[in-house]
Each structure stands twice: as structure tokens, then as C-alpha cells.
Design a protein around this motif. Sequence first.
Motif, PDB file in Angstrom:
ATOM      1  N   ILE A 127       0.842  -1.204   0.000  1.00  0.00           N
ATOM      2  CA  ILE A 127       0.000   0.000   0.000  1.00  0.00           C
ATOM      3  C   ILE A 127       0.873   1.248   0.000  1.00  0.00           C
ATOM      4  N   LEU A 128       1.883   1.261   0.870  1.00  0.00           N
ATOM      5  CA  LEU A 128       2.761   2.429   0.944  1.00  0.00           C
ATOM      6  C   LEU A 128       3.495   2.647  -0.371  1.00  0.00           C
ATOM      7  N   LYS A 129       3.936   1.576  -0.989  1.00  0.00           N
ATOM      8  CA  LYS A 129       4.653   1.695  -2.264  1.00  0.00           C
ATOM      9  C   LYS A 129       3.740   2.279  -3.339  1.00  0.00           C
ATOM     10  N   HIS A 130       2.506   1.776  -3.375  1.00  0.00           N
ATOM     11  CA  HIS A 130       1.553   2.247  -4.384  1.00  0.00           C
ATOM     12  C   HIS A 130       1.168   3.708  -4.161  1.00  0.00           C
ATOM     13  N   LEU A 131       0.845   4.073  -2.914  1.00  0.00           N
ATOM     14  CA  LEU A 131       0.410   5.437  -2.637  1.00  0.00           C
ATOM     15  C   LEU A 131       1.554   6.434  -2.759  1.00  0.00           C
ATOM     16  N   ASN A 132       2.756   6.044  -2.348  1.00  0.00           N
ATOM     17  CA  ASN A 132       3.901   6.946  -2.481  1.00  0.00           C
ATOM     18  C   ASN A 132       4.217   7.236  -3.944  1.00  0.00           C
ATOM     19  N   ALA A 133       3.859   6.313  -4.817  1.00  0.00           N
ATOM     20  CA  ALA A 133       4.097   6.516  -6.250  1.00  0.00           C
ATOM     21  C   ALA A 133       2.989   7.348  -6.902  1.00  0.00           C
ATOM     22  N   ASP A 134       1.909   7.562  -6.173  1.00  0.00           N
ATOM     23  CA  ASP A 134       0.784   8.352  -6.696  1.00  0.00           C
ATOM     24  C   ASP A 134       1.060   9.829  -6.430  1.00  0.00           C
ATOM     25  N   ARG A 135       1.627  10.526  -7.398  1.00  0.00           N
ATOM     26  CA  ARG A 135       2.066  11.910  -7.198  1.00  0.00           C
ATOM     27  C   ARG A 135       0.924  12.855  -6.816  1.00  0.00           C
ATOM     28  N   PRO A 136      -0.228  12.809  -7.514  1.00  0.00           N
ATOM     29  CA  PRO A 136      -1.330  13.702  -7.103  1.00  0.00           C
ATOM     30  C   PRO A 136      -1.793  13.446  -5.671  1.00  0.00           C
ATOM     31  N   PHE A 137      -1.848  12.165  -5.276  1.00  0.00           N
ATOM     32  CA  PHE A 137      -2.266  11.828  -3.915  1.00  0.00           C
ATOM     33  C   PHE A 137      -1.281  12.383  -2.899  1.00  0.00           C
ATOM     34  N   MET A 138       0.021  12.153  -3.115  1.00  0.00           N
ATOM     35  CA  MET A 138       1.031  12.613  -2.167  1.00  0.00           C
ATOM     36  C   MET A 138       1.103  14.139  -2.136  1.00  0.00           C
ATOM     37  N   GLN A 139       0.903  14.774  -3.274  1.00  0.00           N
ATOM     38  CA  GLN A 139       0.963  16.231  -3.301  1.00  0.00           C
ATOM     39  C   GLN A 139      -0.180  16.837  -2.503  1.00  0.00           C
ATOM     40  N   ALA A 140      -1.388  16.283  -2.696  1.00  0.00           N
ATOM     41  CA  ALA A 140      -2.551  16.795  -1.960  1.00  0.00           C
ATOM     42  C   ALA A 140      -2.391  16.550  -0.465  1.00  0.00           C
ATOM     43  N   LEU A 141      -1.886  15.379  -0.093  1.00  0.00           N
ATOM     44  CA  LEU A 141      -1.678  15.054   1.317  1.00  0.00           C
ATOM     45  C   LEU A 141      -0.644  15.988   1.938  1.00  0.00           C
TER      46      LEU A 141
END
Length: 777
Positions: free
Chosen positions: A363-377
Motif C-alpha cells: 500500500i505504501l509503495k503504491h500510494l507513495n508513487a501516486d504523485r497527485p495523492f502525495m501532493q494533496a496530502l
Amino acid sequence: MCIAHLRHPTRRGVVRTLVAIPAVALLYVLLLIPLTPGIGDLRRAKIEQPAQIHSADGKLLAEFRPTNREWVHLADISPNVIDALIATEDHRFYTHHGLDWRRTGSAALHTFSGSRQGGSTITQQLARNLYPDEIGRSQTLTRKLKEAITALKIEALYTKSEILETYLNTVPFLYNAYGIEMAARTYFDKSAGHLDLLESATLIGMLKGNSYYNPVINPERAVQRRNTVLAQMVKFGHLSPAAYETLRRRPLRIDFERQVEAPGRAPHFAQQLRRWLIDWADSNDYNIYSDGLVVRTTIDSRLQAMATQAVIWQGNQLQAIANAAWGARSGCNGGNTDVVRAFVRETPQYRAAKDAGQTDADILKHLNADRPFMQALCDNKTRVQAAFLAIDPRNGQVKAWVGSRDFSTDPFDHVQQARRQPGSTFKPFVYGAAFAQGSKPDDTLVDQAVEIPLAGGEIWRPNDETPPSGRPVTLRDGLAYSRNRITAQLVQNVGPYKVARLARAMGVRDSPLDAVPSLALGTSPVTLKEMVASYGTIANGGARIEPMLVTRIENRKGEVLAQFAPNKPEQALSPAADHELLDVMRDVVNRGTGTAIRNRFGIRADVAGKTGTTQDNADGWFILMHPQLVAGAWVGFNDSRVTLRSDYWGQGAHSALPIVGDFFQRSLRNRMIDPRERFVMEPQTGFFESMRDRLHDWYQRVFAPKPEQKAAPVKRNPPRRTAPPVVAKAPASSSAPQPPILQSPHSEPSDIRDEGFAGLVPDLAPTIDPASASAAP
């Protein structure tokens, strides 16, 4: 006998029964009439008069509207809307008198057969929309009868055009849009008068179920419902079959823009005031949305503008520092890895993936690779927050209130709603309690290692950034340079319960305080409003005045409905002790941790204040007192795990102080406060105060603890005359005089930093609760 009559009813009995049933029903209806709403309020909805909130200098701050609504006349609404409404909701609208008996009977038959169907007319729906509380929401016969009676009353007094106009202006359309005008703007970015046939059918179709037929999130359903409305228009002659065949194939085109209310000049203040005004209006039989109330507040629009500008200016400076520290432009890739992972694990996306059976690493690997998700967070977590409050200490009037950097982005109010550790801004309560017991500013305590046993066998070891010097430090220097070890020894002598009691008496009335030794360093969370109000007590000679927001309320004709005078002062600290505390706090800005007020902002007025910084620089505070105005600021993040990651910028002297400094600089320059005003001179010492001082000196000589004891001895130095406030501007590069044992006078340590910190043990220590607080010592 009775059973026989039931089995073999007589003709007279049948007639009586047939007569009794409608008679009872009629009686029941008559009894319900007084319980239905008075429809005179229908006009009130049409000529809505929201409460207007004005500043003390006559500027409009806000209007309290019940919803995001703008009233439009029926002639200014597209005929397409009216045709679609009549065809879909009530095609016999112009021929019935509030109730469509044929439709009601048909709906009843369908309901009894198991196929539930609505039978309400537009007038009945209007009655339900306007008076939901009086009519009720349950599906019962009583509710339907109340609705029917109200509809008949509306039809008896109002024309069909008035009923249609009121209905279309009060019906809800989601996204805080009420009425056809706001719906047209929200979903199609146009006024109600310019809606075409498809747009009208789409909005009218939503009335059957706003969420289910929401064109933003359920476009397929919205198209189907729109076409149903078009078919109804064909059925009742408002649209030709050929036009219908062409229109029903058209795609759904919306131009969605969520409607928001204008924030106004003081949005957080207005938000808090609305709650108070609703209670007042309910108690005095007024409606804040329709009675045209005019509320005169204590806010000064000029000071409010200065405060807002100062918060925005400093907030932007600090945001740039936070972005660089956390790598915010690239999704927090420069932040603390463990903290960022914790943020990810707290998101709904992570929890959903976890519930689906994925591993933590995947999960962490997938979400960390999601740039829009990490940027918003990252943007959300690392957004710098700030708050500001200014109060006139002479009468408690709130003059400026800024709850965040931007109300539209951060509506949460950090002035009254947020509770944060105050750090060293809490220390004046310790010194005030000591002065109330007879201590003097020139008394000394040894700068030595401190170990204070706590309940449960733990040891509290407060520390400073410089190691213990073993030399005596005056209480004046202990507060001016914010020395934790000196303050910790002082609270040990005074007692944490007395400190908490004084804080409660001076203004910390809502937040519970843990009466443990670490309270002295500001470990119990409080609000900015409580702290600024408490400093107002210090600036007012030790007399507390409850903060006030409103001076009077008028009706729309200008007649005064209520007048509010300042609350009666409550003496929380004796004038003599308060003068000593205030004089010591002058040294904070003259030569201590708050010298930027003099050196950077060039403020030469008679002011006193205190800086504050909490563990790991999570919170920065500064509060400054002038005889006519007390102002305080807090800077931090919503999540205390996020900091500026800088020992320099994280300190209250560099994060919060510039907000207050800029505000005071502007206020003085614009003569909003008098730069020549001085605090009250030291009060004359009376007989009892003189005797108390003599007894204190005698007690110190006879019973003072030995130097080798754990509690440091208090030493009385010869009295000295306090220097007046600085009157000559010092060069920006100059540094304030330093006492020999202090190596960094302008650097404030983290106020609750320690070794083996274990001072926060609420279950092992008494708590001063607002409900059980007693008077000041």
C-alpha cells in the motif's frame, strides 16, 4: 347484548356509525388547525431581512443569511422552468385550491396496493419546505393532515404566482444552493432567466431526489430523469413530440461551480457571533434571518484589516520555509519519513486498501508513487496555520479577530476552537502567583539542575539550552530570558495548584489545567482567546473583564432592542503584584526574548509581553500588552507532528512575534492607539502590604532552605529602580545587554524541553476544571 348488536346491527346503529366516523375525523382536523403554522411567515420568506453585523466604526462585516439564496421574481425565471415544474410536479396546479383530490386518491390506491406513490401538490410541497418542524417529517396521517391544512391556508391568502415564486426560491438543490437562481449559477453558470429547456428539465428533475439525480456525480441518472421530465411536458402539451425526440438524445452539459458565501471582513468572528446571536434571538422571540436585526459589534474594521494583513504577510513567509523544509513541492519527499508514512496510513485510501487485504508495504509503495495523492496530502498537512486576537483591556472589547490565514481554505477557528500548549506564555501566571505571595522581582534562585519527583515515582527534569551555571538569577531575568529551570523552581515554591487557580481567575476559564509542576512551562493546552484575555487582566491592573463582542442590537428602524455594557471587573491579582509582574514583562521586550519589538519594529511605546515556544517548536506564541490594546498571535500546524523544522523560525520570537509587531507598528503609525499612553504607576503600598513584606523578609531570614537542599534558596537583592521603556532606537545589528550567566539572551529555549520528561501525568495529578475553579490566591 353488545355482542348480539355487533352481529346483528340495526339500521339506526349503522346510520349512527356512518355519521360518527366523519364527525370524529372532522373534529380531529379542527383540533389540528391550531397546531399548524401561521402562514403569515410566507411573506417573511419573500421579504427576507437577514441580520446585519456592523463594526464599531460602522462598516458591514457580515450578513446572516439562512442559506446561499438569492430571491428572484417569477417574471425573471425562464418559462421553461415553470412549464417543466407544472408538468412534472402538479399539472392541475392552476385548477385546484391546494389539494388535488384526484391525485391524492390515486396515490392512496397505489399505496394500498403496495406501490407507493406521491400525491402532494406544489402548494403542499411548499408547506413542507417552509415549515418542516411544525408539520413534521414522519410518514403519518397526522403529518399529512397538517400539510393539507397548511396548503389550504396558503391558497386562501396567496395567488398562484406568489406560491410558484416562493416555491422556486426556497427549494433546495444541493451544494449549499437554495432556490432556482443559485441552482442555475451552480450547475450551469447562468441566471435563472436564461435557462434553456434541457437545463430547466435537469434542475426540475432533481426535485424528485437531489442526491440520486445529482448531475455532478450521477450524470446517467440525471439524463434519464431529465428525459422523464421532457416526456411529461409532451404529455401535457408544453413540448411537441418531434422536439422531444431531438432533445432526449442531447448529452448532459453542466458548468458546475460550487457557490460559497463571501467571507466578509471578519469571517471567524462572525462565525462565533452567529452562535451567540441565535441563542439571544431565540430567547427574545426574534429571527436572525428575517427580522432585519442590526448588530453593533466591538470590532474595529481598521484594526481588523491590519491584523488580517499581518497574518497573511507572515503566514506566506513561513509557508515558504515550511515548503522548503518538507519538500512540499514534490509531495513531502524532504520531510520526516516516519511522519510522512504515518500521514499516509491515516488516509481513507490506505484504510480501504488495508481492508481489501493488501499488505502495508504494498500500500505504501503504491500510494507513495501516486504523485497527485502525495501532493494533496503534503499540501494539507504542511499548510502553516496562524491566528490573531486583539482586545481592549480597559473594557474587554474584542477589536480584531483572525482565526486562520484564509477562511475559505481554513474555516476552523484557531482563536477560540483550537487548544494548543502555550509554552512560556504561561509563565507569567507562575511569577504572578509568586508576587502575590510576597516574592519580589529581584529575589534570586540558583541556576542549577532541577529534579522534581512526581506521583508514581517519576522524575521531572526541566532544562534550558544552556547548561546550569550555578549562579543566582533574579526572577526578573528568569522571566525576561524565559529560563525553564528558574521557573520550575519557582512553581515548586508556589505550588502548581495556586498557579492554575490564578490562571483561571485571570481568564483561562474554558480549558482544564493539569495542576502538575510542568504546568509552569505551558503543557496544558489552552486557546488563544483565553491567553489574550488573561494578559488583558495584567494590562488592566489585575482586574479581569470578560471579553465582549456586541455593544447593542437594533431593529431595522434603528430602535435599540438591547444594550450591552462592559462586564464588571473582577480583581484576580492585587494591583501591587500585578504592577510587579507587568514591570518584569517590560523587560521581555526591552532586553529579553522579545527585543525584536524594539529593534526590528521600532515600537517605542510602553509595552510588555511574552514569547512562547513548545516542544520541538510545534507552537509559536507571542502576546504584547499596551495600556489601550492587548494583542496575541499563535503560529503552528493543525497536526502538531508537523513543524517548521528550524530552531530559529520555530521559536515564537520569530514566528508569532512578527505578526503582533507588524500589527502594533501599523496601529501606532495610524494613531489607532496612543504611543504616549503609559501603564498605571506603581500603587501606594498600604499598611497591610507593608506588614506582609516585613513578615516575608523575616520568614526568609529564619526559615529559608539551606543551599544544599533540593529547592533552591530565594535570595532578596537590594531593590533597584526599573529602567523606563527604551526611547532611542537601537541599531538593527546591536544586541541587548546580557547578564553574565546567560550566553544567548535572544534565543528562547523550547519551553517544555527536558530530560526524561514525565510531567504530563493527568491521572496522577489534580485537574483545575472550569466548573470547579475558585478565586485567585
